[in-house]
Design a protein around this motif. Sequence first.
Motif: not given
Length: 312
Positions: A266-271, A254-263
């Motif tokens: 991205a934090c929440q998914c990583w958590r 998702r990160a390399v294709s820019g598919q998070f809503h916002d950072t």
Amino acid sequence: MTTSSKSTLAQGTIVNGRWRGGRYMIQRLLGQGANGVVYLVKQMDSAKLYALKMGFDTVDIQSEINVLKALQRQSHRRGGAGRDLSYLVEVDDYSLQGREISFYVMRYVKGDPLRSFLAKRGKPWLGIAGLHLLRQLRQLHEAGWVFGDLKPENVLVSPYGEVELIDYGGVSGIGRSVKQFTEWYDRGFWGAGGRTADPSYDWFSFAVVCVHLLAEEPLKRAANQLPQTRSYNDLIAIIRSDPALGPYRGWLERAVSGQFHDTSDACQCWRELVIAPLGRRKPRSKTPRWMLGAFALALTLLGCALYLTLGF
Ligand SMILES: Nc1ncnc2c1ncn2[C@@H]1O[C@H](COP(=O)(O)OP(=O)(O)OP(=O)(O)O)[C@@H](O)[C@H]1O
């Protein structure tokens, strides 16, 4: 106003600020990069330790100082939320043999660069350090900036996995062009998008940092191809197939294709992916006792760091 100097100053040299009168004694060299040289210094009045960066080029160091000042102003406006107000301590010029050298003083970050930290602590600590790093990026993005030159050397990690970004020379306002980058972590290098500063530029770099730290050989092979054959698909193939990336696969793609809503997303998914394995750990059988002890100690340390980071 200023000329550049690439020579380093000897231990014990006193740096006198020309305009503000601050006095700092050089303790040792902390590091040297393309833009400047960074020393550990002792403030003469308070005996406190700081990091002092002298720029090789006035324009570059001034733009770094401008970013740090803007971040500090933003943080003031938000009542201290955001970038730590104590990070930038002083900005001044130093006269050396008739030349003026711009410098700034910042908090001394006691920590290891991300790669050495993981070598010491073990690869599973990428989970904690990565979460702290993403939180730093979230703050920066919410304040309207993109870090730009994200790479393992620009991330210092404390023994418990807390992270400090250093080298704000590559920070750009959202919507502008990324002004400083390093090939492997650059979206343009992989033909995966442009160099406009937007939060997804940093997600991309963060993902390549993870791939670099966990699957260096395939990344090196892909990066060393001719530009006309190297592509974003090479990165995706590594992410999908390398076993070391297993726990992070979905997130990285998702990160390399820019598919998070916002950072924040991205934090929440990583958590979530950092927490998930905690429920799955089983004690192993037929393991020597000393190894169980060491494993238990490592788990306890990682557990403490997780507790502090995630705030259960
Ligand atoms: N606040 C700090 N606390 C401790 N060490 C620091 C700090 N800031 C920088 N360093 C050390 O100094 C080194 C060089 O600093 P920095 O990355 O800012 O220089 P640079 O010239 O901008 O580098 P680059 O070539 O990566 O752009 C870092 O790799 C790090 O080891």
